[in-house]
Design a protein around this motif. Structure first.
Motif, PDB file in Angstrom:
ATOM      1  N   TYR A  14       1.523   1.788   4.381  1.00 33.32           N
ATOM      2  CA  TYR A  14       1.946   1.830   2.981  1.00 33.32           C
ATOM      3  C   TYR A  14       0.860   2.344   2.032  1.00 33.32           C
ATOM      4  N   TYR A  21       6.828   6.954  -1.873  1.00 31.50           N
ATOM      5  CA  TYR A  21       7.895   5.996  -1.547  1.00 31.50           C
ATOM      6  C   TYR A  21       9.137   6.190  -2.421  1.00 31.50           C
ATOM      7  N   TRP A  29      18.046   3.883   1.123  1.00 30.30           N
ATOM      8  CA  TRP A  29      18.273   2.629   0.359  1.00 30.30           C
ATOM      9  C   TRP A  29      18.400   3.046  -1.086  1.00 30.30           C
ATOM     10  N   GLY A  53       8.175  -8.681  -0.486  1.00 28.68           N
ATOM     11  CA  GLY A  53       8.020  -7.296  -0.020  1.00 28.68           C
ATOM     12  C   GLY A  53       8.583  -6.370  -1.093  1.00 28.68           C
ATOM     13  N   ASP A  74       4.000  -8.796  -2.579  1.00 33.76           N
ATOM     14  CA  ASP A  74       3.839  -7.775  -1.529  1.00 33.76           C
ATOM     15  C   ASP A  74       2.422  -7.889  -0.976  1.00 33.76           C
ATOM     16  N   GLN A  79       1.220  -0.383  -2.824  1.00 34.71           N
ATOM     17  CA  GLN A  79       2.599  -0.479  -3.298  1.00 34.71           C
ATOM     18  C   GLN A  79       2.629  -1.209  -4.645  1.00 34.71           C
ATOM     19  N   ASP A 100       1.555 -12.751   1.637  1.00 36.85           N
ATOM     20  CA  ASP A 100       2.190 -12.522   2.920  1.00 36.85           C
ATOM     21  C   ASP A 100       3.522 -13.273   2.985  1.00 36.85           C
ATOM     22  N   ALA A 101       4.560 -12.558   3.429  1.00 32.29           N
ATOM     23  CA  ALA A 101       5.893 -13.156   3.554  1.00 32.29           C
ATOM     24  C   ALA A 101       5.879 -14.395   4.446  1.00 32.29           C
ATOM     25  N   SER A 117      14.237  -6.903   0.527  1.00 30.45           N
ATOM     26  CA  SER A 117      14.905  -5.691   1.030  1.00 30.45           C
ATOM     27  C   SER A 117      13.896  -4.767   1.686  1.00 30.45           C
ATOM     28  N   GLY A 118      14.198  -4.387   2.910  1.00 34.54           N
ATOM     29  CA  GLY A 118      13.405  -3.368   3.623  1.00 34.54           C
ATOM     30  C   GLY A 118      12.036  -3.841   4.059  1.00 34.54           C
ATOM     31  N   SER A 119      11.848  -5.148   4.211  1.00 28.96           N
ATOM     32  CA  SER A 119      10.513  -5.638   4.541  1.00 28.96           C
ATOM     33  C   SER A 119      10.479  -6.400   5.862  1.00 28.96           C
TER      34      SER A 119
HETATM   35  C1  SAM Z   1      10.378  -0.473   2.613  1.00 26.97           C
HETATM   36  S1  SAM Z   1       9.335  -1.308   1.457  1.00 26.97           S
HETATM   37  C2  SAM Z   1      10.573  -2.152   0.507  1.00 26.97           C
HETATM   38  C3  SAM Z   1      10.226  -2.216  -0.948  1.00 26.97           C
HETATM   39  C4  SAM Z   1      11.297  -2.817  -1.852  1.00 26.97           C
HETATM   40  N1  SAM Z   1      11.662  -4.151  -1.467  1.00 26.97           N
HETATM   41  C5  SAM Z   1      12.544  -1.978  -1.959  1.00 26.97           C
HETATM   42  O1  SAM Z   1      13.645  -2.546  -1.934  1.00 26.97           O
HETATM   43  O2  SAM Z   1      12.428  -0.755  -2.115  1.00 26.97           O
HETATM   44  C6  SAM Z   1       8.639  -2.629   2.434  1.00 26.97           C
HETATM   45  C7  SAM Z   1       7.572  -3.432   1.737  1.00 26.97           C
HETATM   46  O3  SAM Z   1       7.295  -4.616   2.497  1.00 26.97           O
HETATM   47  C8  SAM Z   1       5.916  -4.891   2.378  1.00 26.97           C
HETATM   48  N2  SAM Z   1       5.474  -5.796   3.460  1.00 26.97           N
HETATM   49  C9  SAM Z   1       5.397  -5.525   4.777  1.00 26.97           C
HETATM   50  N3  SAM Z   1       4.969  -6.603   5.446  1.00 26.97           N
HETATM   51  C10 SAM Z   1       4.771  -7.592   4.538  1.00 26.97           C
HETATM   52  C11 SAM Z   1       4.331  -8.953   4.615  1.00 26.97           C
HETATM   53  N4  SAM Z   1       4.001  -9.513   5.787  1.00 26.97           N
HETATM   54  N5  SAM Z   1       4.251  -9.668   3.475  1.00 26.97           N
HETATM   55  C12 SAM Z   1       4.573  -9.104   2.272  1.00 26.97           C
HETATM   56  N6  SAM Z   1       4.989  -7.815   2.137  1.00 26.97           N
HETATM   57  C13 SAM Z   1       5.092  -7.076   3.265  1.00 26.97           C
HETATM   58  C14 SAM Z   1       5.265  -3.519   2.427  1.00 26.97           C
HETATM   59  O4  SAM Z   1       3.954  -3.533   1.916  1.00 26.97           O
HETATM   60  C15 SAM Z   1       6.246  -2.692   1.610  1.00 26.97           C
HETATM   61  O5  SAM Z   1       5.886  -2.617   0.262  1.00 26.97           O
END
Ligand code: SAM
Length: 207
Positions: A14, A21, A29, A53, A74, A79, A100-101, A117-119
């Motif tokens: 990222y 992005y 999406w 995320g 995030d 990002q 962290d999630a 979404s998407g994370s």
């Molecule tokens: C595809 S993007 C989705 C962004 C947004 N939610 C959207 O709908 O467009 C995925 C995001 O998840 C984040 N991410 C990945 N692993 C993560 C974690 N363990 N904790 C928090 N964020 C995370 C990435 O940094 C990235 O910004």
């Protein structure tokens, strides 16, 4: 486990993807999918929402069409930098958190809704994260997670597995129920050329 289901690698990924992005994202999406997903939630102006995320804030923006404020988290500083440019670094309306999630920096029973979404496809231990979602949700609170649907084709499935987490409704059911959610339901979504690319799961924390 896919090559990107590793927090350090996802952060590095990222670091570069954040630059483009918002240009690339709408191909898989888009606003229509986001609206469809938002319509599954009970949202009012005062509803307390966490966006896990949040990335550059695409979903955060949609959530703000329904609620006054959003907490957005995030792990990628790159990002988040893009998101700060849209909403400002310090809320309201968006309260940003770098974290962290799988280890959410919030107290138990804090939010009415947790959205992501998407994370999920990047998390090494999605059930751990989903349990965290349940912990920070108030009793009866709603969870919504958009993730990548498992491809039908065997070869595409093998390739997908080597990159990140892809899952079908049975796997989603298992993960959400194991994390303690009830009333788990799924919706397949996608742009017109690939209407099933995403799987959106909703559920409720027990009362
Ligand atoms: C595809 S993007 C989705 C962004 C947004 N939610 C959207 O709908 O467009 C995925 C995001 O998840 C984040 N991410 C990945 N692993 C993560 C974690 N363990 N904790 C928090 N964020 C995370 C990435 O940094 C990235 O910004």
């Amino acid at each position: 486990m896919g090559v990107l289901e590793n927090k350090a690698r996802a952060r590095l990924f990222y670091k570069y993807l954040s630059k483009v992005y918002d240009q690339v994202n709408p191909f898989i999406w888009n606003e229509q999918m986001r609206s469809e997903a938002l319509s599954l939630l009970d949202l009012e102006a005062e509803t307390t929402v966490l966006d896990v995320g949040c990335g550059t804030g695409f979903a955060t923006e949609g959530l703000l069409e329904h609620v006054d404020e959003v907490h957005a988290l995030d792990q990628s500083e790159h990002q988040l930098e893009q998101a700060y440019e849209k909403f400002g670094k310090r809320g309201p309306p968006v309260h940003f958190h770098r974290g962290d999630a799988e280890r959410l920096p919030f107290g138990t029973d804090t939010f009415d809704v947790v959205w992501s979404s998407g994370s999920i496809e990047y998390w090494p231990n999605p059930i751990l994260a989903l349990r965290e979602f349940r912990r920070v949700l108030k009793p009866g609170g709603q969870v919504l997670v958009v993730g990548p649907n498992y491809p039908d084709n065997v070869l595409a499935g093998k390739l997908a597995d080597s990159i990140m987490l892809f899952y079908d409704e049975y796997e989603a059911d298992r993960m959400f129920k194991e994390a303690g959610f009830e009333d788990v339901k799924h919706l397949f979504q996608g742009p017109s050329y690939d209407p099933d690319v995403a799987i959106t799961t909703i559920g409720r924390a027990p009362e």
